[in-house]
Design an enzyme around this catalytic site. Sequence first.
Site, PDB file in Angstrom:
ATOM      1  N   HIS A   3       0.821  -0.174   1.764  1.00 39.71           N
ATOM      2  CA  HIS A   3      -0.422   0.517   1.404  1.00 39.71           C
ATOM      3  C   HIS A   3      -1.631   0.036   2.205  1.00 39.71           C
ATOM      4  O   HIS A   3      -2.753   0.449   1.924  1.00 39.71           O
ATOM      5  CB  HIS A   3      -0.716   0.344  -0.088  1.00 39.71           C
ATOM      6  CG  HIS A   3      -1.004  -1.084  -0.474  1.00 39.71           C
ATOM      7  ND1 HIS A   3      -0.015  -1.959  -0.823  1.00 39.71           N
ATOM      8  CD2 HIS A   3      -2.152  -1.779  -0.545  1.00 39.71           C
ATOM      9  CE1 HIS A   3      -0.546  -3.132  -1.101  1.00 39.71           C
ATOM     10  NE2 HIS A   3      -1.848  -3.052  -0.935  1.00 39.71           N
TER      11      HIS A   3
HETATM   12  N1  UDP Z   1       3.280  -5.493  -7.407  1.00 34.78           N
HETATM   13  C1  UDP Z   1       3.669  -4.897  -8.601  1.00 34.78           C
HETATM   14  N2  UDP Z   1       4.176  -3.633  -8.567  1.00 34.78           N
HETATM   15  C2  UDP Z   1       4.337  -2.922  -7.414  1.00 34.78           C
HETATM   16  C3  UDP Z   1       3.954  -3.548  -6.191  1.00 34.78           C
HETATM   17  C4  UDP Z   1       3.422  -4.830  -6.224  1.00 34.78           C
HETATM   18  O1  UDP Z   1       3.557  -5.518  -9.661  1.00 34.78           O
HETATM   19  O2  UDP Z   1       4.799  -1.784  -7.454  1.00 34.78           O
HETATM   20  C5  UDP Z   1       2.693  -6.840  -7.463  1.00 34.78           C
HETATM   21  C6  UDP Z   1       3.383  -7.879  -6.634  1.00 34.78           C
HETATM   22  O3  UDP Z   1       4.344  -8.544  -7.371  1.00 34.78           O
HETATM   23  C7  UDP Z   1       2.263  -8.811  -6.239  1.00 34.78           C
HETATM   24  C8  UDP Z   1       1.057  -7.944  -6.232  1.00 34.78           C
HETATM   25  O4  UDP Z   1       1.391  -6.767  -6.930  1.00 34.78           O
HETATM   26  O5  UDP Z   1       2.091  -9.826  -7.204  1.00 34.78           O
HETATM   27  C9  UDP Z   1       0.693  -7.627  -4.795  1.00 34.78           C
HETATM   28  O6  UDP Z   1      -0.285  -6.711  -4.798  1.00 34.78           O
HETATM   29  P1  UDP Z   1      -0.642  -5.792  -3.569  1.00 34.78           P
HETATM   30  O7  UDP Z   1       0.533  -5.614  -2.710  1.00 34.78           O
HETATM   31  O8  UDP Z   1      -1.303  -4.600  -4.142  1.00 34.78           O
HETATM   32  O9  UDP Z   1      -1.784  -6.642  -2.905  1.00 34.78           O
HETATM   33  P2  UDP Z   1      -1.921  -7.457  -1.554  1.00 34.78           P
HETATM   34  O10 UDP Z   1      -1.205  -8.742  -1.754  1.00 34.78           O
HETATM   35  O11 UDP Z   1      -1.366  -6.613  -0.481  1.00 34.78           O
HETATM   36  O12 UDP Z   1      -3.389  -7.638  -1.403  1.00 34.78           O
END
Ligand code: UDP
Length: 363
Positions: free
Chosen positions: A203
């Site tokens: 995303h």
């Molecule tokens: N996550 C979740 N469901 C999903 C995808 C991700 O619970 O369908 C959790 C994942 O375990 C992690 C967090 O969301 O703890 C990561 O978030 P995201 O990928 O949105 O953020 P980023 O780390 O890219 O900023």
Amino acid sequence: MRIVTVVGNRPQFVKAAAVSRLLRAHHEELIVHTGQHYDDALSRVFFDELAIPEPDAQLEAGTGTNTAQTARILGELEGVLEELEPDVVLVYGDTNSTLAGALAGAQSRRPVAHVEAGMRSFDRAMPEELNRVLCDHASDLLLCSTPRAVENLAAEGIREGVHLVGDVMADVSISFAEVAERRSTALEEHGLAAGEYLLVTAHRAGNVDPPERLEALVELLEALPIKAVFPLHPRTHARLTSTGLLERLDRAERLVLVPPLGYLDFLVLARSARAVLTDSGGVQKEAYLLGVPCVTLRPSTEWVETVEAGWNELVDLDREAALAALARVDGGEVAARPRPELYGGGRAAERIVEVIGTYTPAR
Ligand code: UDP
């Protein structure tokens, strides 16, 4: 001490879950939800599953460009901080809510504590990188996940108030592992056998906003050799829909498109996956913690230790490179590598609460 925690999106809810409970045992904590992620699938489910206390203030950051969103949160936070009068403003990670929280705190001359300080991908094209750098330079307490983060800050001249505490996402994945195994039925629900599927998340703006990058992502996913579960982030869903690529992805034989998962389901699906493909920072780290090989759909990462340990490979959106990385996973090469403790062993929140508790502001 009164601490105001500013959170606004999915990864921040996970991180706050680790700290909030411990913080409240010693201090007063008030949570401000900026509304960056406001729907049930990206917000409510995390508060419920991870037992995060209800927010004390709800802002409406909503949608808009990074600049508009940051400005709106910043404007609203000014009054909220005036009203709540915190001794410390606590922010997490690298989002618009993080930057706005740090700026609002610093401008009202209140100490700011930043969890996940010092992370750098050195890619200024990422909005998150700009948020990280600016937030760190506005913060008083820099709570670092890794020794590399401490070095990154030193290289930018930040040495005061820096503490190596470990990573709070490690705390959460360790403490919720058992509950997730007990409660989640995600494997059965999606007809998945442990080790026989891939888990995909994507995303990042750089991957889903430019149509040619989005198409490259779709081509890569179509080429995956085994069943792959892809929980679609709303941003990705919207871009796939507007470009007409959703239908094409829907037709991909081995791909299972599902709505965003709750934390417990995600943890279970990640733990049992043969490999994870992702452009998420948090997910790269979680894959490592769970002992699952990761293929990262970005050209750079701030979680460099996972790459150095040989458990994470950066392939950007190069289909052939992704397939080659997955072949190495299948060959058993990755799982045979040592997996040293990199992220504090689940005690980061404890250390954060200790550091905040002993902090005496200089200004
Ligand atoms: N996550 C979740 N469901 C999903 C995808 C991700 O619970 O369908 C959790 C994942 O375990 C992690 C967090 O969301 O703890 C990561 O978030 P995201 O990928 O949105 O953020 P980023 O780390 O890219 O900023």
